[in-house]
Design a protein around this motif. Structure first.
Motif, mmCIF file in Angstrom:
data_model
loop_
_atom_site.group_PDB
_atom_site.id
_atom_site.type_symbol
_atom_site.label_atom_id
_atom_site.label_comp_id
_atom_site.label_asym_id
_atom_site.label_seq_id
_atom_site.Cartn_x
_atom_site.Cartn_y
_atom_site.Cartn_z
ATOM 1 N N ALA A 264 32.931 35.351 29.119
ATOM 2 C CA ALA A 264 34.227 35.880 28.681
ATOM 3 C C ALA A 264 34.598 35.382 27.294
ATOM 4 N N ARG A 265 34.141 34.177 26.939
ATOM 5 C CA ARG A 265 34.471 33.629 25.622
ATOM 6 C C ARG A 265 33.878 34.472 24.500
ATOM 7 N N ALA A 266 32.750 35.138 24.776
ATOM 8 C CA ALA A 266 32.117 35.983 23.757
ATOM 9 C C ALA A 266 32.446 37.462 23.970
ATOM 10 N N GLY A 267 33.472 37.718 24.787
ATOM 11 C CA GLY A 267 33.876 39.096 25.018
ATOM 12 C C GLY A 267 32.940 39.869 25.913
ATOM 13 N N ILE A 268 32.107 39.165 26.664
ATOM 14 C CA ILE A 268 31.149 39.807 27.567
ATOM 15 C C ILE A 268 31.766 39.904 28.953
ATOM 16 N N ARG A 269 31.842 41.112 29.488
ATOM 17 C CA ARG A 269 32.454 41.342 30.795
ATOM 18 C C ARG A 269 31.400 41.133 31.886
ATOM 19 N N ALA A 270 31.541 40.054 32.634
ATOM 20 C CA ALA A 270 30.552 39.694 33.651
ATOM 21 C C ALA A 270 31.171 39.802 35.042
ATOM 22 N N ARG A 271 30.379 40.264 35.995
ATOM 23 C CA ARG A 271 30.803 40.351 37.386
ATOM 24 C C ARG A 271 29.671 39.828 38.279
ATOM 25 N N THR A 272 30.010 39.488 39.515
ATOM 26 C CA THR A 272 29.004 38.976 40.445
ATOM 27 C C THR A 272 29.020 39.764 41.749
ATOM 28 N N ILE A 273 27.850 39.840 42.369
ATOM 29 C CA ILE A 273 27.716 40.369 43.728
ATOM 30 C C ILE A 273 26.894 39.355 44.507
ATOM 31 N N ASN A 274 27.527 38.692 45.462
ATOM 32 C CA ASN A 274 26.834 37.675 46.253
ATOM 33 C C ASN A 274 27.536 37.503 47.592
ATOM 34 N N SER A 275 27.015 36.614 48.408
ATOM 35 C CA SER A 275 27.529 36.456 49.772
ATOM 36 C C SER A 275 28.948 35.916 49.812
ATOM 37 N N GLU B 27 34.811 42.103 47.122
ATOM 38 C CA GLU B 27 34.851 42.644 45.765
ATOM 39 C C GLU B 27 33.722 43.632 45.486
ATOM 40 N N TRP B 28 32.786 43.774 46.402
ATOM 41 C CA TRP B 28 31.582 44.570 46.107
ATOM 42 C C TRP B 28 31.902 46.006 45.694
ATOM 43 N N ASP B 29 32.787 46.677 46.444
ATOM 44 C CA ASP B 29 33.081 48.086 46.145
ATOM 45 C C ASP B 29 33.690 48.228 44.755
ATOM 46 N N ALA B 30 34.604 47.316 44.409
ATOM 47 C CA ALA B 30 35.237 47.387 43.087
ATOM 48 C C ALA B 30 34.213 47.144 41.981
ATOM 49 N N VAL B 31 33.283 46.210 42.217
ATOM 50 C CA VAL B 31 32.253 45.929 41.209
ATOM 51 C C VAL B 31 31.325 47.131 41.062
ATOM 52 N N HIS B 32 30.942 47.739 42.185
ATOM 53 C CA HIS B 32 30.090 48.936 42.127
ATOM 54 C C HIS B 32 30.753 50.021 41.280
ATOM 55 N N GLU B 33 32.077 50.191 41.475
ATOM 56 C CA GLU B 33 32.803 51.224 40.733
ATOM 57 C C GLU B 33 32.824 50.896 39.238
ATOM 58 N N GLU B 34 33.033 49.626 38.892
ATOM 59 C CA GLU B 34 33.024 49.215 37.482
ATOM 60 C C GLU B 34 31.669 49.473 36.845
ATOM 61 N N ILE B 35 30.604 49.199 37.603
ATOM 62 C CA ILE B 35 29.254 49.434 37.082
ATOM 63 C C ILE B 35 29.073 50.917 36.764
ATOM 64 N N SER B 36 29.510 51.765 37.684
ATOM 65 C CA SER B 36 29.362 53.208 37.490
ATOM 66 C C SER B 36 30.131 53.691 36.265
ATOM 67 N N ARG B 37 31.273 53.053 35.973
ATOM 68 C CA ARG B 37 32.092 53.441 34.816
ATOM 69 C C ARG B 37 31.562 52.855 33.516
ATOM 70 N N GLY B 38 30.564 51.973 33.615
ATOM 71 C CA GLY B 38 30.047 51.332 32.414
ATOM 72 C C GLY B 38 30.906 50.183 31.938
ATOM 73 N N GLY B 39 31.749 49.661 32.813
ATOM 74 C CA GLY B 39 32.669 48.604 32.415
ATOM 75 C C GLY B 39 32.143 47.200 32.619
ATOM 76 N N VAL B 40 30.860 47.073 32.932
ATOM 77 C CA VAL B 40 30.275 45.749 33.171
ATOM 78 C C VAL B 40 29.157 45.517 32.167
#
Length: 719
Positions: free
Chosen positions: A92-103, A108-121
């Motif tokens: 985040a300090r370098a303006g990089i939008r990072a997300r995680t998918i783990n146990s 949060e998985w569905d929201a992250v999947h949607e962000e990936i599809s929108r190109g927001g990750v």
């Protein structure tokens, strides 16, 4: 590589990452070589560098540069949940939008999947287990593979079954690598790979994509001062830690080999006034997050941790790492101690080996690939089923412990022989070859690692040089700082008062035994008519054991007594006295019979023993001794019929163990008469409990014969 403009842009991103925009931060030469290979040459690279070298800077800088050039998001595969949290903040300090998918974040998985599809990750961090989760593999992975701009494999030694920490889920990366579009760069990173593992990983990365660039650096850690301190027993080691913990610099990590040892150590240190927290595989996720935050902010002196903490904790000023017991591999040891001293001039690393270490290694060594007969049995069961089978259903058909069965299925999945689908596992029908020679070589490698760890603890040569040579570091040389180079630096003294407190803590017997409440899946298919929840009127009550075999206190005493080759004999006097003490404490507890409150149980009316084929004198004398001390009648011993198999054998999974017990125990006429004459709760005595099924079956028989409650009391619990 000569590209001044790209180099300047990369250095500018690095400055943002470290929180100094416009500063003078500059990539190291090998960092720059890796970034240029990924961004400019679109190559596959393997970076083997010591902890703290800056491997994460390589993939974050490369990500920023690639995203600016219109490429897809970076996918980072990492097993380290704590590291994922750290890296999301760093990015985040370098303006990089990072997300995680783990146990730890399924909500949060569905929201992250949607962000990936929108190109927001920009960066997606994925745990390796997700790669073979059915929904992720079928819905998310194809899109990721098609759009990925950079694939990063963190802790890449996990790919290789030659590595100390091989994880079958990592082998799923082969499919992802093969599916990447031409020219998609790949970066693999690790701090712990010897020459064999490096070659294996490089070969797997480079398959079909040209030669892998390998950037391997020296593994010297100039801030670490290594030492080994041999003390007589577990009590001395615990007392030493309590006496000298304040002398260790800053805050740090105390590693133990077992969960039980971590909990015992934490409890004792807290009694001595230290602010410490336990961090193990049993720690809830919220508590893990709190423990990590407390150590990062120096609100605790130490985390007392098992290998569950792993390499995923990033604290540059970590001042010390102490091991209460030796890990089974010097490579794993180097990895764990590498957490210390990343951002400070000096950090202390101390190993306190114990006589019980190798017993613990053996206890947890059930990781070898199963024999071919059991593998073929599994494949046949899946082929014959004609439908997906869950792991619990397979347990009824294959005599393998669940964790080992799951690992085997993951390997077979990667090899193409089975496939994970909704509802379980199916056979693909693909021909599969059992590579016995390779599995044997890997097993020998594990034995060699254990021997090397013994040698590390006793060597007179430089300890850092020893560890670096285990990792095939060609530049290994004496460090000049360790106890062998510069002389012992750890004071071995332990005051009598502190030692007495440690002895008292470790001598305190008693742990709860949770009863079985559900029958295993698939028992009717085995001809055993048991399924679903065990009726309340047939259940065993919560019981007690003197200790766990994995304890550093009573476990050390009980392991020799209960070893497979130990001679049978009367229960030792000190063990019997401890069992009586456990019984007395139990009586005073909320679920005991002394308080006479609303939750109190009625006092036991007698003692019943479980029959033992291997230790009849031990179990019999324990049961009669308990009866005498408690002024209770000894009602008798359950009868072993032999109908179901050797019920004392340690079966590999619940279904197979219960199958072996089916019909093996019975209530004799004499015992039934004794139970009828003395109605009420009974104490059920045995030497140890492993799966809990012997106690469950025995309790069911006794409850059906009229016992009001069945209260198990055993010497040891194996968990």
């Amino acid at each position: 590589m000569d590209d001044p403009e790209l180099r300047a842009e990369a250095d500018a991103v690095l400055a943002e990452l470290v929180g100094e925009p416009g500063g003078t931060a500059r990539l190291r030469e090998d960092q720059w070589r890796a970034v240029a290979a990924l961004v400019k040459e679109r190559r596959r690279a393997l970076v083997v560098q010591r902890t703290g070298w800056g491997k994460s800077a390589v993939y974050f800088v490369a990500t920023a540069l690639l995203r600016r050039r219109g490429f897809g998001p970076t996918v980072i595969v990492s097993p380290l949940l704590a590291l994922m949290r750290n890296q999301v903040e760093s990015a985040a300090r370098a303006g990089i939008r990072a997300r995680t998918i783990n146990s730890a974040n399924p909500e949060e998985w569905d929201a992250v999947h949607e962000e990936i599809s929108r190109g927001g990750v920009d960066v997606l961090l994925v745990s390796p287990e997700r790669l073979n989760a059915v929904d992720f593999r079928e819905r998310v992975l194809p899109e990721l593979t098609a759009t990925t701009g950079l694939l990063v494999v963190d802790e890449a030694h996990c790919i290789s079954d030659w590595g100390h920490d091989f994880r079958p889920d990592y082998r799923r990366l082969r499919a992802m690598l093969a599916g990447l579009a031409p020219g998609v760069p790949v970066l693999a990173t690790t701090a712990t790979a010897n020459a064999r593992v490096t070659a294996d990983v490089a070969e797997q990365l480079g398959t079909g994509a040209g030669e892998t660039l390998v950037l391997r650096g020296p593994l010297e850690r100039e801030s670490l001062r290594l030492g080994v301190l041999r003390l007589p027993d577990a009590a001395h080691r615990l007392a030493w830690l309590a006496e000298h913990l304040d002398e260790l610099p800053g805050s740090g990590i105390v590693y133990t080999l077992t969960v039980a040892a971590a909990e015992e150590t934490t409890a004792f240190l807290r009694q001595r006034g230290f602010t410490v927290a336990s961090y193990t595989g049993r720690t809830e996720n919220a508590d893990r997050l709190q423990a990590e935050a407390d150590l990062l902010e120096n609100r605790v002196k130490a985390l007392v941790a098992t290998s569950a903490l792993g390499m995923g904790f990033d604290k540059p000023d970590l001042g010390f790492v102490v091991h209460l017991g030796s890990p089974p591999s010097p490579i794993a040891y180097y990895q764990q101690v590498g957490r210390a001293g990343r951002g400070v001039d000096r950090a202390d690393v101390l190993l306190l080996p114990g006589k019980e270490d190798e017993a613990v290694w053996r206890y947890f060594a059930d990781t070898a690939f199963p024999p071919e007969e059991q593998v073929r049995q599994t494949l046949s069961a899946l082929a014959d089923a004609g439908r997906p089978l869950s792991v619990p259903a397979l347990e009824a058909l294959v005599d393998l412990r669940r964790s080992r069965l799951e690992t085997m299925l993951k390997v077979l999945d990667v090899d193409g022989a089975v496939k994970r689908v909704k509802g379980g596992w199916i056979s693909t029908g693909q021909e599969w070859v059992y590579d016995a020679e390779r599995y044997a070589r890997v097993a020998r490698q594990r034995e060699a690692e254990q021997q090397a760890m013994r040698a590390y603890a006793s060597t007179a040569q430089c300890r850092m040089e020893f560890l670096r040579r285990q990792l095939d570091d060609e530049e290994a040389a004496p460090c000049g700082r360790c106890d062998n180079c510069a002389g012992p630096w750890a004071d071995a003294s332990v005051p009598a008062e502190t030692l007495a407190g440690a002895v008292k803590e470790l001598d305190r017997p008693g742990v709860e035994i949770e009863p079985r409440r559900m029958w295993p899946t698939g028992m009717p298919a085995l001809g055993v008519d048991l399924k679903g929840r065990i009726p309340a009127g047939e259940q065993c009550s919560t019981g007690r054991a003197l200790g766990r075999l994995s304890d550093i206190g009573w476990g050390n005493r009980l392991r020799p007594l209960l070893a497979e080759n130990a001679p049978d004999g009367p229960v030792p006097d000190d063990v019997l006295r401890a069992a009586v003490e456990v019984l007395a404490d139990w009586a005073r507890s909320p679920d005991g019979w002394a308080p006479h409150g609303p939750d109190a149980a009625a006092r036991p009316v007698g003692v019943v023993a479980v029959p033992s084929l291997s230790r009849p004198r031990l179990v019999g004398s324990l049961a009669r001794g308990i009866a005498t001390a408690g002024r209770l009648p000894f009602l008798g011993t359950l009868t072993y019929t032999g109908a179901g198999g050797e019920h004392v054998a340690r079966r590999s999974n619940s279904a197979q163990r219960l199958r072996a017990l089916s019909g093996a125990l019975a209530v004799s006429g004499d015992l039934a008469g004794a139970l009828a004459r003395t109605p009420g709760p009974v104490l059920l005595v045995d030497d140890y409990t492993d799966s809990g099924w012997t106690l469950a079956v025995a309790a069911r028989l006794l409850r059906r014969a009229g016992s009001e409650r069945v209260l198990p009391l055993v010497l040891a619990a194996t968990g």
